[in-house]
Design an enzyme around this catalytic site. Structure first.
Site, PDB file in Angstrom:
ATOM      1  N   ARG A 228      19.147 -39.594  -9.837  1.00  0.00           N
ATOM      2  CA  ARG A 228      18.521 -40.028  -8.574  1.00  0.00           C
ATOM      3  C   ARG A 228      18.135 -41.483  -8.753  1.00  0.00           C
ATOM      4  NH1 ARG A 228      14.023 -37.160  -4.838  1.00  0.00           N
ATOM      5  NH2 ARG A 228      15.957 -36.094  -4.292  1.00  0.00           N
TER       6      ARG A 228
ATOM      7  N   HIS B 242      22.988 -38.267  -0.005  1.00  0.00           N
ATOM      8  CA  HIS B 242      22.264 -37.151  -0.627  1.00  0.00           C
ATOM      9  C   HIS B 242      23.128 -35.883  -0.507  1.00  0.00           C
ATOM     10  CE1 HIS B 242      19.090 -35.004  -2.370  1.00  0.00           C
ATOM     11  NE2 HIS B 242      18.179 -35.038  -1.426  1.00  0.00           N
TER      12      HIS B 242
ATOM     13  N   GLN C  19      21.853 -32.156  -0.996  1.00  0.00           N
ATOM     14  CA  GLN C  19      21.013 -31.647   0.089  1.00  0.00           C
ATOM     15  C   GLN C  19      21.872 -31.128   1.242  1.00  0.00           C
ATOM     16  OE1 GLN C  19      17.436 -31.520   0.220  1.00  0.00           O
ATOM     17  NE2 GLN C  19      18.075 -30.092   1.808  1.00  0.00           N
TER      18      GLN C  19
ATOM     19  N   ASP D  27      14.473 -36.327   9.278  1.00  0.00           N
ATOM     20  CA  ASP D  27      14.025 -36.714   7.933  1.00  0.00           C
ATOM     21  C   ASP D  27      12.872 -37.697   8.115  1.00  0.00           C
ATOM     22  OD1 ASP D  27      13.920 -37.180   5.197  1.00  0.00           O
ATOM     23  OD2 ASP D  27      15.767 -38.346   5.106  1.00  0.00           O
TER      24      ASP D  27
ATOM     25  N   CYS E 210      15.044 -31.887   5.127  1.00  0.00           N
ATOM     26  CA  CYS E 210      15.273 -31.810   3.677  1.00  0.00           C
ATOM     27  C   CYS E 210      13.965 -31.725   2.894  1.00  0.00           C
ATOM     28  CB  CYS E 210      16.102 -32.994   3.222  1.00  0.00           C
ATOM     29  SG  CYS E 210      15.311 -34.603   3.451  1.00  0.00           S
TER      30      CYS E 210
ATOM     31  N   ARG F  80      18.921 -25.195  -2.369  1.00  0.00           N
ATOM     32  CA  ARG F  80      19.320 -26.286  -3.248  1.00  0.00           C
ATOM     33  C   ARG F  80      19.716 -25.720  -4.614  1.00  0.00           C
ATOM     34  NH1 ARG F  80      17.419 -31.514  -2.663  1.00  0.00           N
ATOM     35  NH2 ARG F  80      18.657 -31.878  -4.541  1.00  0.00           N
TER      36      ARG F  80
HETATM   37  N1  NVA Z   1      15.648 -39.922   3.041  1.00  0.00           N
HETATM   38  C1  NVA Z   1      14.658 -39.471   2.102  1.00  0.00           C
HETATM   39  C2  NVA Z   1      15.043 -38.131   1.535  1.00  0.00           C
HETATM   40  C3  NVA Z   1      14.075 -37.560   0.549  1.00  0.00           C
HETATM   41  C4  NVA Z   1      14.541 -36.279  -0.058  1.00  0.00           C
HETATM   42  C5  NVA Z   1      14.504 -40.501   0.989  1.00  0.00           C
HETATM   43  O1  NVA Z   1      15.519 -41.080   0.561  1.00  0.00           O
HETATM   44  O2  NVA Z   1      13.376 -40.764   0.569  1.00  0.00           O
HETATM   45  N1   CP Z   2      14.881 -32.833  -0.475  1.00  0.00           N
HETATM   46  C1   CP Z   2      14.701 -33.406  -1.670  1.00  0.00           C
HETATM   47  O1   CP Z   2      15.612 -33.983  -2.276  1.00  0.00           O
HETATM   48  O2   CP Z   2      13.428 -33.260  -2.161  1.00  0.00           O
HETATM   49  P1   CP Z   2      12.790 -33.956  -3.452  1.00  0.00           P
HETATM   50  O3   CP Z   2      12.641 -35.431  -3.119  1.00  0.00           O
HETATM   51  O4   CP Z   2      11.488 -33.266  -3.633  1.00  0.00           O
HETATM   52  O5   CP Z   2      13.715 -33.761  -4.615  1.00  0.00           O
END
Ligand code: NVA
Ligand code: CP
Length: 303
Positions: free
Chosen positions: A102, A129, A132, A218, A258, A286
């Site tokens: 990540r 992502h 997800q 989101d 998500c 997930r």
């Molecule tokens: N769009 C959000 C998703 C978090 C799971 C982010 O990138 O922070």
């Molecule tokens: N939806 C998702 O990826 O959640 P986290 O940021 O908690 O991993």
């Protein structure tokens, strides 16, 4: 060797197979049946951003499949002290069997993958992502059957989730209705979808939700964009998913997010906690889809 960096890295036929495996793997888990095909395998997880679901789902999933996990963050590894990503990839991938990352820019995970001896999985980048959306598609199918030909409404930021939904619409054959505030549109080049027939853009989020089988949104401010928070709060004020938006969708519309969610910002509490919402199944799934994904990347097709 295959990586999973974007949703479009797999074909519709592979998704059919993978989601079938996820169904089986989930059933085994629910029946307390031991299934440990990844015995002796190790997953390295690299987190340069916060996480709850991604961390728990990959870690628990890998242990359930008989493997083990190493967790790294930029703060507690040499990644935070400017060791080149290419060198980190060369070293880490000599010791483990699969890597989940990540991070911020997608180019970073691409650089890692290019120098890795083992499969690399995208656990979220600024641009995509895929794990997800894999879980979201699986959740839709569990509740409503095939997603082909259906309408998914995206209300909110043209972010990593939106780009990935667009790729999924292209690969799996459904239509994405998109409504974002001006200045926050999906960048078609970043989404990387050549078939524009799978997307319809609406100025008004209500119009995007009309007739939709699934409405999803989101956070207004994704990780890494915190400096823009104030401007975003203003720009997104009319893009809160509420009961009126669900009322113009299909009567059996599903709502997904998500997570983490901010009730009263991108979604009203009576929507996310209401009867159309499947966000808890979505989060749980997930783990099941990622177990199927790791099985596929490491062992290929079973049986
Ligand atoms: N769009 C959000 C998703 C978090 C799971 C982010 O990138 O922070
Ligand atoms: N939806 C998702 O990826 O959640 P986290 O940021 O908690 O991993």
């Amino acid at each position: 060797m295959r990586h999973y960096l974007q949703f479009k890295d797999l074909s519709a036929e592979e998704y059919d197979y993978l989601l079938g495996r996820a169904t089986l793997i989930k059933k085994r888990f629910k029946n307390y049946e031991k299934y440990t095909p990844l015995f002796d395998r190790t997953l390295a997880m690299i987190f340069e951003k916060a996480s709850t679901r991604t961390r728990v789902s990959f870690e628990a999933g890998m242990y359930q499949m008989g493997g083990s996990v190493v967790n790294l963050t930029s703060g507690d590894s040499q990644l935070g002290r400017a060791e080149p990503i290419e060198d980190s990839a060369r070293v880490i991938s000599r010791m483990v069997d699969v890597v989940m990352i990540r991070t911020f820019e997608h180019t970073k995970i691409e650089a890692f993958a290019a120098h890795s001896r083992v499969p690399v999985i995208n656990g979220l980048t600024n641009e995509y992502h895929p794990c997800q959306i894999l879980a979201d598609v699986f959740t839709y199918i569990e509740h409503r059957g095939s997603i082909r030909g259906k309408v998914v409404a995206w209300v909110g930021d043209g972010n990593n989730m939106a780009n990935t939904w667009l790729q999924a619409a292209d690969v799996l054959g459904f239509t994405l209705h998109v409504s974002t505030p001006s200045g926050y549109e999906i960048d078609a080049k970043v989404a990387g979808v050549s078939n524009q027939a799978c997307v319809k853009v609406f100025d008004n989020p209500m119009d995007a939700c009309r007739g939709a089988h699934l409405v999803t949104t989101d956070v207004w401010t994704s990780m890494g964009y915190e400096a823009e928070n104030e401007a975003r709060q203003k720009a997104f004020a009319d893009w809160r998913v509420d009961r009126d938006m669900l009322a113009v969708a299909q009567p059996d519309v599903l709502f997904m997010h998500c997570l983490p969610a901010h009730r009263g910002e991108e979604v009203d509490a009576d929507v996310i906690d209401g009867p159309h919402s499947v966000v808890w199944d979505e989060a749980e799934n997930r783990m099941h889809v990622q177990k199927a994904l790791m099985e596929y990347l490491l062992l290929g097709r079973m049986g």
